[in-house]
Design an enzyme around this catalytic site. Structure first.
Site, PDB file in Angstrom:
ATOM      1  CD  GLU A 150      13.821  17.153 -33.049  1.00 20.63           C
ATOM      2  OE1 GLU A 150      13.487  16.930 -31.876  1.00 20.63           O
ATOM      3  OE2 GLU A 150      14.931  17.619 -33.346  1.00 20.63           O
ATOM      4  CD  GLU A 305      16.390  21.511 -33.730  1.00 21.64           C
ATOM      5  OE1 GLU A 305      16.902  21.171 -32.644  1.00 21.64           O
ATOM      6  OE2 GLU A 305      15.190  21.428 -33.970  1.00 21.64           O
TER       7      GLU A 305
END
Ligand code: GLA
Length: 671
Positions: A150, A305
């Protein structure tokens, strides 16, 4: 774009056996097999465990993890470990630490604490990535690379000396002379002109606002800096393991990086997806996120995720009720996800995330969450034939990061203007009517769509006018809204009236605009020129006051000094039509308006709408798969299109009217 298809439907989670010790790893293998797990994301934040000081490497524990996974037939989504730097690095090379806009240092002690432009960070991370790649290049567990994590999520911008210098050079290269930059950015405003490159400052803490073009270019620059970080890693991985696919996980509703620019660098898009499981969350929120991720490459993607149940980072963290994890996973698949990975495998015992849900909660396997995961994991193999199939959409919504950035940082006309909310205003009513939507970049070919919607297209970049005019003149329907066609790519206002370059296709000009306070509404009064939409509807946030050229009014404002003037228009242009929605209407108008516009173009819903029942079709050259998802917490009856279907989850044949239990999904292959 070359299409990439995964070889398997992956199911698993982030796995950190280094936090638990050897005995637990044996137990994990037993439980992973029991649940049908076939992948583990490892090594994402473990640089500190791989390199205790600059000259020492301790890979043995990771060897053991990789070997154990391979021995148990579980693949590794292998992290490059660069998302968290070791303590010695900050001590020895403080230049790796980022600085915030107030000039304050981020100290070591959490994660993602690195300056993307620090030569030392880049040198040391490349060394680490090469070591990992060389060590595991032929390892049987390795199935994909997980670059960093991320990127830029936690440290969005860096304002160190290193970065400021780099920004000055970036601008020098781009603009040549300070005078050119002053002119392009409008720096004469408030006398902010520069005469030497080292006078140029990024948007740090200032007494009042800075140039909006400076803000825009700073964001473009920062996006490129983080892309360089990823590119460094990707170059090494491609060189050492040319056949191992590479991804890095993106985030929805995260606007710092321009993911459209990133999509080509990686083999497949993956995303961290955490919609709030509170019962009032609109199921379209996740649908829009998935459509967006699919749109980045116009290909299937991976939900890398998700939370098995609750997260730990909201103010109040609600659980996913029984069945919701499964429902939302299939919703992901319906919109193009080809795998399901979760954060995290085993609940942490210590640290920040110990109250984040996990596939294995603290109580262990005898738990609702583990049982639901096991049921889900076991049914996934029956869906393998869906892998790589495409989602078909006749309607596209344009999403552009430069627009997202600029409409939200531009001072005035209203701080209530939120870019994604305006996209949702169009996406949700389509979603509610089972009309599938692609999210596309402004420069994507429009010819395959029947309807293209560009909400809030404040900035119109070169080439867009021509592509819209071509699309409409050849028969397409184009819809845009208030505050569109206002500035060029340097955030410079088009002279002669908005919507600037889009005025011809829309057949109108905006003379004035008004932002509305939250408690004040106007209304949209239909004049019966648009078939099947009549009456009066809510209008809020904004009203453009229009001067019509060739456009025709379809609805007028119901109040204020501009009462009776056009609020919704259409312009015939070549074989197509261009609509202008001059305000933000409520959802009921949007449903009726979009249904009518789609019907005019022959765009049909996948399934007749039933409240909170979603239907999407994926197809490949052999089959069509109808996903139907009941987002209600009670059973519903749904009538399927006239055909016979085979339900891949229950292995039964279905046709006609079927009953769906509360939060039940079905995946139906058309016979
Ligand atoms: C992100 C991160 C993970 C974890 C989860 C928690 O997606 O990538 O490391 O922190 O959030 O929800």
């Amino acid at each position: 774009m070359k299409k990439f298809v995964l070889s398997n439907i992956y199911f698993g989670g982030d796995y950190t056996p280094e936090h638990f010790g050897k005995e637990v790893m044996e137990e994990d293998m037993r439980l992973m097999k029991k649940a049908g797990v076939n992948i583990a994301t490892i090594n994402v934040f473990s640089w500190g465990q791989l390199q205790p000081d600059e000259d020492t490497w301790t890979f043995e524990w990771l060897d053991e993890v990789m070997n154990t996974l391979a021995k148990n037939g579980i693949s590794a989504d292998l992290g490059t470990a660069t998302a968290s730097t070791p303590a010695w690095m900050a001590k020895k090379y403080p230049e790796i630490l980022p600085i915030d806009k107030n000039g304050l240092l981020f100290y070591h002690g959490s994660r993602q604490t690195f300056n993307p432009n620090s030569p030392k960070y880049r040198e040391l991370s490349k060394k680490l990535v090469r070591k990992i790649a060389e060590r595991y290049k032929d390892h049987p567990a390795l199935c994909m690379w997980h670059v960093n994590n991320e990127l830029s999520h936690l440290v969005n911008y860096d304002f160190s000396e290193i970065t400021i210098k780099k920004f000055q050079n970036w601008c020098k290269e781009k603009y040549g002379t300070c005078e050119n930059l002053n002119n392009k950015w409008g720096l004469h405003f408030w006398g902010n002109n520069i005469y030497q490159w080292d006078e140029l400052m990024p948007p740090m803490r200032t007494a009042h606002q800075v140039s909006t073009t400076l803000l825009l270019e700073w964001k473009r620059f920062t996006n490129e800096c983080y892309m360089e970080v990823a590119r460094d890693e990707i170059a090494i991985l491609r060189e050492v393991t040319p056949n191992v696919p590479i991804t890095t996980n993106f985030l929805y509703e995260f606007k710092t990086l321009d993911y459209f620019a990133w999509a080509d660098m990686i083999d497949f898009i993956s995303v961290s997806s955490f919609p709030d499981p509170k019962t009032t969350t609109h199921p379209g929120e996740a649908a829009l996120s998935h459509d967006f991720m699919r749109g980045l490459k116009d290909q299937p993607f991976v939900l890398l995720e998700q939370a098995p149940s609750q997260v730990n980072w909201r103010k109040v963290n609600v659980n996913k009720k029984p069945g919701v994890m499964r429902l939302w996973s299939y919703q992901g698949m319906a919109h193009g996800s080809d795998s399901f990975m979760f954060y995290q495998w085993r609940a942490s015992v210590q640290g920040s995330e110990k109250f984040h849900s996990a596939i294995v909660p603290h109580i262990g396997e005898n738990s609702r969450v583990f049982k639901e995961m096991t049921q889900f994991g076991r049914e996934l193999p029956s869906l393998k034939e869906v892998l790589g199939s495409d989602v078909q959409a006749d309607v596209a919504i344009v999403l552009d990061y430069n627009n997202w950035w600029t409409v939200e940082f531009t001072p005035g006309p209203t701080a209530l203007l939120k870019y994604l909310e305006n996209l949702q205003a169009y996406h949700y009513p389509l979603f509610e009517q089972n009309i599938t939507t692609d999210i596309i970049s402004y420069d994507r070919d429009m010819s395959k769509y029947k309807v293209v919607i560009a909400p809030l297209l404040y900035m119109v970049k070169p080439g867009f006018k021509e592509s819209v005019e071509k699309f409409v003149s050849e028969g397409g329907t184009f819809i845009t809204t208030f505050f569109s066609g206002v500035v060029d790519e340097m955030d410079r206002v088009f002279q002669g009236g908005f919507p600037g370059p889009l005025s011809d296709v829309l057949g109108l000009k905006v003379e004035e605009f008004e932002a509305m306070k939250p408690y004040i509404n106007n209304s949209l009064v239909m004049n019966d020129k648009l078939p099947n939409v009549s009456g009066q509807f809510e209008s809020r946030l904004w009203c453009d006051i229009l001067q019509l050229g060739t456009a025709q009014s379809l609805a007028e404002y119901g109040s204020d000094f501009f009462k009776g003037t056009p609020a919704l228009t259409v312009n015939n242009f070549g074989k197509g039509k261009a609509y202008y929605v001059a305000t933000l209407p409520g959802n009921e108008f949007m449903r009726q308006f979009l249904r009518q516009v789609c019907a005019e173009k022959g765009v049909k819903p996948v399934l007749e709408a039933t409240e909170k029942v979603e239907a999407v079709v994926r197809s490949n050259k052999d089959n069509e798969y109808l996903f139907v998802m009941n987002h209600n917490y009670e059973p519903v009856e749904v009538t399927l299109p006239d055909a016979e279907y085979f339900d891949l989850l229950t292995q039964t044949t279905m046709k006609g009217t079927i009953r769906l239990d509360a939060v039940q999904p079905v995946v139906l292959r058309k016979n």
